[in-house]
Design an enzyme around this catalytic site. Sequence first.
Site, mmCIF file in Angstrom:
data_model
loop_
_atom_site.group_PDB
_atom_site.id
_atom_site.type_symbol
_atom_site.label_atom_id
_atom_site.label_comp_id
_atom_site.label_asym_id
_atom_site.label_seq_id
_atom_site.Cartn_x
_atom_site.Cartn_y
_atom_site.Cartn_z
ATOM 1 N N CYS A 1 85.893 -3.842 2.839
ATOM 2 C CA CYS A 1 85.503 -3.583 1.554
ATOM 3 C C CYS A 1 86.119 -4.391 0.926
ATOM 4 O O CYS A 1 87.651 -4.251 1.003
ATOM 5 C CB CYS A 1 85.544 -2.006 1.064
ATOM 6 S SG CYS A 1 84.872 -1.667 -0.565
ATOM 7 N N HIS A 2 85.930 -5.023 -1.002
ATOM 8 C CA HIS A 2 86.880 -5.106 -1.510
ATOM 9 C C HIS A 2 87.395 -4.068 -1.809
ATOM 10 O O HIS A 2 88.832 -4.961 -2.074
ATOM 11 C CB HIS A 2 86.088 -6.160 -2.308
ATOM 12 C CG HIS A 2 86.973 -7.704 -3.123
ATOM 13 N ND1 HIS A 2 86.677 -8.700 -3.477
ATOM 14 C CD2 HIS A 2 87.877 -7.717 -3.459
ATOM 15 C CE1 HIS A 2 87.279 -9.367 -3.343
ATOM 16 N NE2 HIS A 2 88.163 -8.901 -3.575
ATOM 17 N N THR A 3 87.715 -3.233 -1.685
ATOM 18 C CA THR A 3 88.539 -2.438 -2.522
ATOM 19 C C THR A 3 89.760 -2.741 -1.160
ATOM 20 O O THR A 3 90.816 -2.327 -2.169
ATOM 21 C CB THR A 3 88.084 -0.647 -2.014
ATOM 22 O OG1 THR A 3 87.064 -0.568 -3.098
ATOM 23 C CG2 THR A 3 89.275 -0.217 -3.059
ATOM 24 N N HIS B 1 89.257 1.894 4.715
ATOM 25 C CA HIS B 1 88.114 3.396 4.675
ATOM 26 C C HIS B 1 86.579 3.152 4.598
ATOM 27 O O HIS B 1 86.063 4.206 4.147
ATOM 28 C CB HIS B 1 88.308 3.781 2.915
ATOM 29 C CG HIS B 1 87.846 2.430 1.967
ATOM 30 N ND1 HIS B 1 88.615 1.498 1.517
ATOM 31 C CD2 HIS B 1 86.682 2.533 1.671
ATOM 32 C CE1 HIS B 1 87.498 0.396 1.299
ATOM 33 N NE2 HIS B 1 86.531 1.400 0.778
ATOM 34 N N GLU B 2 85.947 2.370 5.246
ATOM 35 C CA GLU B 2 84.385 1.875 5.618
ATOM 36 C C GLU B 2 84.554 2.294 7.151
ATOM 37 O O GLU B 2 84.435 1.276 8.086
ATOM 38 C CB GLU B 2 84.030 0.830 4.887
ATOM 39 C CG GLU B 2 82.806 1.150 5.147
ATOM 40 C CD GLU B 2 82.058 -0.600 4.171
ATOM 41 O OE1 GLU B 2 82.598 -0.748 2.897
ATOM 42 O OE2 GLU B 2 81.676 -1.749 4.417
ATOM 43 N N CYS C 1 85.149 19.341 -1.436
ATOM 44 C CA CYS C 1 85.886 20.605 -0.999
ATOM 45 C C CYS C 1 84.750 21.351 -0.984
ATOM 46 O O CYS C 1 84.392 22.684 -0.092
ATOM 47 C CB CYS C 1 86.972 21.287 -1.718
ATOM 48 S SG CYS C 1 86.319 22.155 -3.270
ATOM 49 N N CYS D 1 84.775 24.260 -5.412
ATOM 50 C CA CYS D 1 85.161 23.851 -6.968
ATOM 51 C C CYS D 1 84.088 23.496 -7.958
ATOM 52 O O CYS D 1 82.734 23.140 -7.928
ATOM 53 C CB CYS D 1 85.907 22.342 -7.669
ATOM 54 S SG CYS D 1 85.060 21.388 -7.293
ATOM 55 N N CYS E 1 81.791 20.672 -6.529
ATOM 56 C CA CYS E 1 81.143 20.625 -6.299
ATOM 57 C C CYS E 1 80.619 21.047 -6.264
ATOM 58 O O CYS E 1 78.810 21.074 -5.680
ATOM 59 C CB CYS E 1 81.662 20.682 -4.198
ATOM 60 S SG CYS E 1 83.120 19.309 -4.186
ATOM 61 N N CYS F 1 85.248 15.625 -6.713
ATOM 62 C CA CYS F 1 85.740 16.935 -6.239
ATOM 63 C C CYS F 1 87.049 16.790 -6.523
ATOM 64 O O CYS F 1 87.929 16.055 -7.225
ATOM 65 C CB CYS F 1 85.919 16.726 -4.719
ATOM 66 S SG CYS F 1 86.516 18.030 -4.379
ATOM 67 N N ARG G 1 89.127 14.408 -4.867
ATOM 68 C CA ARG G 1 88.650 12.714 -5.743
ATOM 69 C C ARG G 1 89.271 11.657 -5.492
ATOM 70 O O ARG G 1 90.586 12.314 -4.983
ATOM 71 C CB ARG G 1 88.231 12.758 -7.315
ATOM 72 C CG ARG G 1 89.296 13.265 -7.356
ATOM 73 C CD ARG G 1 89.112 13.071 -8.847
ATOM 74 N NE ARG G 1 88.506 14.180 -9.271
ATOM 75 C CZ ARG G 1 87.902 14.155 -11.418
ATOM 76 N NH1 ARG G 1 88.744 13.298 -12.236
ATOM 77 N NH2 ARG G 1 87.763 15.472 -11.234
ATOM 78 N N CYS H 1 81.201 2.857 3.229
ATOM 79 C CA CYS H 1 81.163 3.201 1.506
ATOM 80 C C CYS H 1 80.646 2.118 1.224
ATOM 81 O O CYS H 1 79.774 2.704 0.128
ATOM 82 C CB CYS H 1 82.701 2.254 0.976
ATOM 83 S SG CYS H 1 83.710 1.969 -0.393
ATOM 84 N N ARG I 1 79.569 -7.115 4.754
ATOM 85 C CA ARG I 1 80.299 -6.836 5.729
ATOM 86 C C ARG I 1 81.097 -7.823 7.021
ATOM 87 O O ARG I 1 79.778 -8.349 8.074
ATOM 88 C CB ARG I 1 80.059 -5.720 5.980
ATOM 89 C CG ARG I 1 79.743 -4.781 4.737
ATOM 90 C CD ARG I 1 80.983 -4.878 4.689
ATOM 91 N NE ARG I 1 81.221 -3.717 3.127
ATOM 92 C CZ ARG I 1 81.841 -4.009 2.061
ATOM 93 N NH1 ARG I 1 81.518 -5.698 1.690
ATOM 94 N NH2 ARG I 1 82.106 -3.073 0.873
#
Length: 379
Positions: free
Chosen positions: A48-50, A70-71, A100, A103, A106, A114, A118, A178, A373
């Site tokens: 992903c670009h992130t 993360h994906e 979680c 909280c 959530c 969260c 988060r 993601c 992707r």
Amino acid sequence: MSSTAGQVIRCKAAVAWEAGKPLVIEEVEVAPPQKMEVRLKILFTSLCHTDVYFWEAKGQNPVFPRILGHEAGGIVESIGEGVTDLQPGDHVLPVFTGECKECAHCKSEESNMCDLLRINTDRGVMIHDEKSRFSINGKPIYHFVGTSTFSEYTVTHVGCVAKINPLAPLDKVCILSCGISTGLGATLNVAKPKKGSSVAVFGLGAVGLAAAEGARIAGASRIIGVDVNSSRFEHAKKFGVTEFVNPKECKKPVQEVIAEMTDGGVDRSVECTGNIDAMISAFECVHDGWGVAVLVGVPHKDAVFKTHPVNLLNERTLKGTFFGNYKPRSDLPSVVEKYMNKELELEKFITHEVPFAEINKAFDYMLKGEGLRCIIRMD
Ligand code: NAD
Ligand code: ZN
């Protein structure tokens, strides 16, 4: 119980040692999951670009050495103390922002931010003991957004893992972990275009085209794609994008061009570029009185959003979202079901595939703006 439970696993991971330098496949040690953590065997991951922003570290804080990613899709290998709702063998999607379930966020129907889990892009360690679960010869390697999926095994907090239908093909649904959920949710959950309305999408990468897909599903009659890379336009037609604008080819600001095309502005816009000028244009191109703009792109750390307050007084709304406002554990399984029952097509987002050893190719494709992707196969 798996034979590796409770033991350190030695496996391959792609380590980012320095900003902007190719990742290096290394043998790493992955410690067992601790309290409220799970260890996952990653089968497929995508870029992903992130990931690229934090690898380049041009507009983000440098945290190295680090395992990005993360994906992804994978299978639970073992669980730590206190984990009750996941078992070894469960099919899962890890998510960069968690849930979680306790909280105020959530418990709120409106938020997925969260308190505990988060997104935190500067943290490189686990919450439980502020230590990394990855090491090479005793030297810690940092985590990334609680997921670090560019590794054959990774450890995550249980709240950052969505359990999904075991029949779902992980080499396809991994992209829901993601980008695709983010774009789709930004339109369906946040921008909420009405049937017959006009929607502008800034940035026609996978996230933006998923936002366009959301607009199509919502029944938008005009979907205007905006991108500085004209080669994006042909592919975007498959996603229901009906008109195109390249800001580089416009003689006036793109927001003015869009206002002229739409008799005063679009009803909704979704920004998926990470570029601050595109964010401002995406806001200023919505119609006064009712227009809503949603920011999705991850900005440079020093970026400042500047617009005249009258643009807001004139009853335009500016919003932003992480992960399309989906709560990862509660909502992601149902997004996977949208793919399973053919409401959502994922194949058209997958343009490349490489074995893990060639992960750096995925970075090249993204940097060149080629394709959407790239699936990275771990086996
Ligand atoms: P991508 O690189 O595949 O696509 C981005 C597109 O934006 C490219 O086609 C690029 O040419 C275009 N673009 C760049 N600058 C532009 C400008 N000024 N005007 C118009 N178009 C421009 O990236 P992606 O993986 O689709 O991710 C898109 C953005 O979404 C990134 O910023 C990423 O970090 C962000 N993101 C945010 C979330 C979230 O939860 N908020 C989640 C995932 C990704
Ligand atoms: Zn992402």
